[in-house]
Design a protein around this motif. Sequence first.
Motif, short mmCIF file in Angstrom:
data_model
loop_
_atom_site.label_atom_id
_atom_site.label_comp_id
_atom_site.label_asym_id
_atom_site.label_seq_id
_atom_site.Cartn_x
_atom_site.Cartn_y
_atom_site.Cartn_z
N LEU A 71 -103.39 -28.66 57.69
CA LEU A 71 -102.23 -28.34 58.52
C LEU A 71 -101.69 -26.94 58.22
CD1 LEU A 71 -100.16 -31.66 58.41
CD2 LEU A 71 -101.27 -30.69 60.42
N GLU A 72 -101.73 -26.55 56.96
CA GLU A 72 -101.17 -25.26 56.55
C GLU A 72 -101.92 -24.08 57.15
OE1 GLU A 72 -101.23 -25.28 52.33
OE2 GLU A 72 -99.66 -26.81 52.11
N THR A 90 -103.94 -24.33 60.13
CA THR A 90 -104.36 -24.58 61.51
C THR A 90 -103.19 -24.31 62.45
OG1 THR A 90 -105.88 -26.32 60.74
CG2 THR A 90 -105.38 -26.26 63.09
N ASP A 91 -103.37 -23.35 63.35
CA ASP A 91 -102.31 -23.00 64.29
C ASP A 91 -102.21 -23.98 65.44
OD1 ASP A 91 -101.39 -20.50 63.09
OD2 ASP A 91 -103.36 -19.72 63.62
N SER A 96 -94.38 -31.31 69.81
CA SER A 96 -95.12 -30.07 69.56
C SER A 96 -96.27 -29.86 70.55
CB SER A 96 -95.66 -30.05 68.13
OG SER A 96 -96.62 -31.07 67.92
N ASN A 140 -96.93 -28.80 64.03
CA ASN A 140 -98.08 -28.00 64.45
C ASN A 140 -98.31 -28.15 65.95
OD1 ASN A 140 -98.54 -28.62 61.49
ND2 ASN A 140 -100.19 -27.15 61.85
N GLU A 141 -98.60 -27.05 66.61
CA GLU A 141 -98.81 -27.08 68.06
C GLU A 141 -100.04 -27.94 68.40
OE1 GLU A 141 -99.36 -24.03 71.87
OE2 GLU A 141 -99.54 -23.28 69.82
N LYS A 150 -106.84 -17.15 58.18
CA LYS A 150 -105.41 -16.91 58.11
C LYS A 150 -105.08 -15.74 57.19
CE LYS A 150 -103.12 -18.34 60.29
NZ LYS A 150 -102.96 -17.84 61.70
N ILE A 186 -99.29 -35.01 63.07
CA ILE A 186 -99.29 -33.59 63.41
C ILE A 186 -97.96 -33.19 64.05
CG2 ILE A 186 -100.35 -31.81 64.88
CD1 ILE A 186 -103.00 -33.35 64.58
N HIS A 192 -95.08 -32.71 61.75
CA HIS A 192 -95.13 -31.49 60.95
C HIS A 192 -94.95 -30.23 61.80
CE1 HIS A 192 -96.63 -34.27 57.92
NE2 HIS A 192 -96.50 -33.32 57.04
N THR A 199 -107.86 -22.69 65.65
CA THR A 199 -107.75 -23.88 66.49
C THR A 199 -108.79 -24.91 66.06
OG1 THR A 199 -106.92 -22.70 68.43
CG2 THR A 199 -108.00 -24.80 68.84
#
Length: 250
Positions: free
Chosen positions: A130-131, A133-134, A202, A171-172, A101, A166, A169, A108
């Motif tokens: 989580l911060e 990970t896309d 998401s 996240n996709e 990042k 997830i 929050h 992923t």
Amino acid sequence: MSNTIGKIHSIETFGLVDGPGVRYVLFLQGCHMRCQYCHNPETWTLDVGNGVGVGEFTPEEAFKKAMRYKPYWGNNGGITVSGGEPLLQIDFVTEFFRLAKEKGIHTTMDTSGNPFTEEPEYLEKFDKLLEVTDLFMLDIKEMEEEKHKKLTGHTNANILAMGDYIASHGNEMWIRHVLVPGLTDDEEGLRMLRKKIDGWKSVSRVEVLPYHTLGLFKWENLGVDYPLEGVRTPTEDEVKKAEDILGIVK
């Protein structure tokens, strides 16, 4: 340099099915589940060496290797960590993704969610993941808990809780489901899965993966009895029916 070590099973430098675009894929060693249709049983053990895996690497070493292939990723590719079960090595993955990042690289994680727990110490680590990970590619094996235990040896309650967490929050997520005739293709279970997915706002993609026996020889090489001997692959019509129930539009 980090003291964290990642135990890596294998590396794919031009992955096309493990996230968007062209992916550099790290397959990590270790998995607690014993899925009856597993096509990588050699990843079950957490140990590497003696012919198992490609070795141990720090996040910095692994990232340096990955960056050699950056020209192939274009604008929509990136890095994927799979397994085995990558959440068993959450500290390594988090640091590896943090490095990615910092360079603006899409990350992923391909996971079955088995190690997830809502204990505070674990959630603290998961929040850090989580911060960086896309995209989470979450494999939902089976919705009914007792069937899930029979299929994998473990409950699915914490896996579904991870999906809830997830999604909450933002996240996709992509959801994957392996379709095994007579095992994971019942209409009631698929409708339960559809209901759950509809609640995860998401989720951007759902995939039905037809069962196959391409990994059967690995069970034989390990001297382990294959529990689905004689089970056929699903027909195109059976796959289409499952996709329709799950709301997959192609």
